[in-house]
Write a protein that holds these residues in place. Structure first.
Motif, PDB file in Angstrom:
ATOM      1  N   PHE A  82       0.835  -1.200   0.000  1.00 53.79           N
ATOM      2  CA  PHE A  82       0.000   0.000   0.000  1.00 53.79           C
ATOM      3  C   PHE A  82       0.868   1.247   0.000  1.00 53.79           C
ATOM      4  N   PHE A  83       0.237   2.358  -0.369  1.00 52.49           N
ATOM      5  CA  PHE A  83       0.837   3.673  -0.148  1.00 52.49           C
ATOM      6  C   PHE A  83      -0.296   4.650   0.119  1.00 52.49           C
ATOM      7  N   PRO A  84      -0.101   5.624   1.017  1.00 51.08           N
ATOM      8  CA  PRO A  84      -1.123   6.637   1.287  1.00 51.08           C
ATOM      9  C   PRO A  84      -0.816   7.943   0.557  1.00 51.08           C
ATOM     10  N   ILE A  99       0.514   1.453 -10.479  1.00 54.50           N
ATOM     11  CA  ILE A  99      -0.644   2.234 -10.035  1.00 54.50           C
ATOM     12  C   ILE A  99      -0.194   3.584  -9.494  1.00 54.50           C
ATOM     13  N   ARG A 100       0.886   3.584  -8.696  1.00 55.04           N
ATOM     14  CA  ARG A 100       1.388   4.839  -8.137  1.00 55.04           C
ATOM     15  C   ARG A 100       1.871   5.781  -9.247  1.00 55.04           C
ATOM     16  N   ILE A 127      -5.907   5.435   0.992  1.00 56.02           N
ATOM     17  CA  ILE A 127      -4.967   4.313   1.047  1.00 56.02           C
ATOM     18  C   ILE A 127      -5.145   3.487  -0.217  1.00 56.02           C
ATOM     19  N   GLU A 128      -4.166   3.524  -1.114  1.00 58.09           N
ATOM     20  CA  GLU A 128      -4.182   2.668  -2.294  1.00 58.09           C
ATOM     21  C   GLU A 128      -3.480   1.370  -1.928  1.00 58.09           C
ATOM     22  N   LYS A 142       6.581   8.713   0.581  1.00 55.42           N
ATOM     23  CA  LYS A 142       7.799   8.465  -0.186  1.00 55.42           C
ATOM     24  C   LYS A 142       7.910   7.016  -0.619  1.00 55.42           C
ATOM     25  N   ASN A 143       7.490   6.078   0.228  1.00 55.26           N
ATOM     26  CA  ASN A 143       7.708   4.654  -0.002  1.00 55.26           C
ATOM     27  C   ASN A 143       6.405   3.895  -0.247  1.00 55.26           C
ATOM     28  N   ILE A 144       6.560   2.718  -0.812  1.00 58.08           N
ATOM     29  CA  ILE A 144       5.505   1.707  -0.829  1.00 58.08           C
ATOM     30  C   ILE A 144       5.797   0.747   0.328  1.00 58.08           C
TER      31      ILE A 144
END
Length: 541
Positions: free
Chosen positions: A32-34, A137-138, A104-105, A53-55
């Motif tokens: 996930f990443f927000p 996706i990001r 939240i992806e 910054k991160n996944i």
């Protein structure tokens, strides 16, 4: 893809499910990443996106039975709140850039579990693992917001896993009689050349180049437009003033609590809306419940859309019209001298004109229904429920986003409900009438019949939901009895479907290539028009 569960449910949620944790294959682990977006509300001249910054990748079971997103949402929100506070340039909220609720992806499991629309829009392949897929996706998300004019910043976000037990980042191990933290990895950091690092004051500097909006610079300088959150805060303060009031931290926690619950309810509404048109009214109820919990402009837009652009709004408008007609009748004819009512058992389908359809020889649509029809002061209205067999819908088939030569034919049977309004000519004991209305023709399906052997039905929400109906009829009350008989001529119109534009991703299985991804394209008819004759017998009311 975005799901948020209230933090207050975490302990109850984890206790029965996490007795035996095991690692998932690395290519299926939850990632996930927000991120969060916002804009200057008054003129939308500045739009900002802030992304982690991160996944992140967790090493145990995916989020469905593992870690919950509520603590992630709250942790990222704590990182965003100081930005909203530090980057204020003007006194009024609408003149500043106000970052909204975090999103939240996330992605978990294998390729076949991923949402079909997500797969298509991000060009995901079966060779992708969750990490490579979420990176695509990001990247697509960032590029889309850049095209829309957003200034994008990255922030170094780390989930606050140090809070013991009830944090949501730990699971209970009964063999050790204690909570064990989930472990995770911080992966694929964004390049500062691609997405610059957020530095305090940059958003404020952009705002300083703009003047306050006319709302704050006009004679209404004393007017302050407050957001819903401060109103909620004021309510909390006053309601607790008898016991000494709440601290600022308690108030903010209370606001955050209600926002998380609202987002959870909104997510339920999103799932219902995505499940198809028959669920729109339930989705509307969820969105309205979320608004009562914590107001959101995004949720209000969804409510407005359902009420103005879907069958729900049409049905409500029809109900309001029927009520208005009833009120007019009561005031114009209080003694009911022009009133005539019938309860009728109807059969429609004796013959039909199908020349406007591409496959007319196969068409045998039928309606069998019970109706109540009332005529009064030259006005008529009818409600009906029953069983219907649809015309045969023919769809093109796509593989991913590419057209194929395949077509499938589907017929639907379901319980039907509808209503009509119109005009009548009272010639007692005979009544002539002409009416127009709508029918819900896929509310409770009783069967889908696929007439193409090489395919198997998978997604079932592709059938058109409603149709319009024009009826010309005559009903006779047999003298000296309560029996009534009638004949009708019906004209129907059903809009076809086109999934090539909206990318809704309804799947169908091609039996010769079961692992391939095949989707409905569009109906070969833009509009299905047909007619038939009906007869009725019933009781005079």
């Amino acid at each position: 893809m975005t799901r948020v569960i209230p933090a207050v449910l975490l302990i109850l949620f984890f206790q029965p499910l996490l007795n035996a944790q095991k690692s998932m294959p690395v290519n299926e682990r939850w990632v996930f990443f927000p991120y969060v977006t916002g804009e200057r509300i008054s003129d939308k001249k500045i739009k900002v996106m802030v992304i982690a910054k991160n996944i992140f990748r967790f090493d145990l079971l995916d989020q469905a039975i593992g870690i919950d997103e509520a603590p992630i949402f709250l942790d990222f929100r704590q990182l965003i709140e100081p930005i909203n506070r530090d980057e204020r340039e003007f006194s009024a909220d609408y003149d500043n850039v106000m970052l909204g609720s975090p999103v939240i992806e996330d992605l978990g499991g294998g390729f076949l579990r991923w949402n079909a629309t997500t797969v298509r829009e991000n060009d995901l392949q079966s060779s992708d693992n969750t990490l490579s897929a979420i990176e695509k996706i990001r990247t697509n998300l960032i590029n889309r917001y850049k095209r829309e004019g957003y200034k994008i910043y990255q922030v170094d976000f780390t989930p606050n896993t140090g809070i013991e037990n009830g944090s949501g980042y730990a699971y209970y191990d009964p063999s050790k009689s204690k909570h064990i933290p989930f472990s995770y990895e911080k992966l694929l950091p964004l390049s500062p050349l691609y997405v610059p690092v957020y530095r305090k004051g940059e958003i404020k500097d952009m705002l300083s180049a703009l003047a306050p909006s006319s709302k704050s610079s006009s004679g209404f300088s004393g007017l302050v437009i407050e957001s819903k959150e401060p109103k909620k805060e004021t309510k909390n303060k006053s309601s607790n003033s008898g016991s000494g009031g709440l601290t600022e931290e308690q108030i903010q926690r209370n606001i955050a609590y209600h926002q998380v619950i609202a987002r959870s309810i909104e997510a339920e509404g999103d799932k219902l809306y995505a499940a198809g048109e028959s669920n729109y009214r339930d989705a509307l109820a969820k969105y309205e419940a979320a608004q009562r919990e914590s107001y959101s402009y995004d949720v209000q837009a969804k409510i407005d859309h359902i009420k103005s652009a879907t069958w729900v709004g049409m049905a409500d408008a029809g109900t309001a019209l029927a009520t208005s007609l009833q009120n007019i009748a009561e005031s114009t004819d209080p003694h009911e001298k022009t009133k005539a009512g019938f309860m009728l058992f109807n059969y429609a389908g004796l013959s039909g004109g199908y020349t406007k359809l591409m496959n007319p020889s196969l068409q045998k649509p039928v309606d069998i229904y019970l109706s109540v029809i009332v005529h009064r002061i030259f006005l008529s209205w009818e409600i009906r429920v029953g069983y219907t067999e649809s015309p045969i819908y023919e769809y093109t088939i796509q593989r991913y986003q590419s057209a194929t030569p395949y077509k499938v034919q589907i017929q639907n049977t379901c319980l039907m409900a509808g209503g009509s309004v119109g005009l009548n000519i009272p010639l007692k004991p005979l009544v002539l009438n002409a009416m127009y209305g709508i029918d819900l023709v896929d509310g409770i399906s009783t069967g889908r019949k696929l007439l193409t052997n090489d395919f198997t039905l998978k997604d079932l929400d592709m059938i058109p939901l409603w149709r319009t109906k024009t009826t010309f009829g005559a009903t006779l009350n047999i003298p000296k009895t309560k029996l009534s008989i009638g004949v009708q001529y019906h004209l129907y119109s059903i809009n076809g479907k086109d999934y090539t534009k909206n990318k809704e991703g309804h799947e169908i299985t091609y039996n010769k290539d079961p692992s391939g991804k095949y989707y409905y394209g569009k109906t070969t008819n833009d509009e299905y028009k047909f007619s038939n004759l009906g007869v009725s017998i019933g009781w005079t009311l």
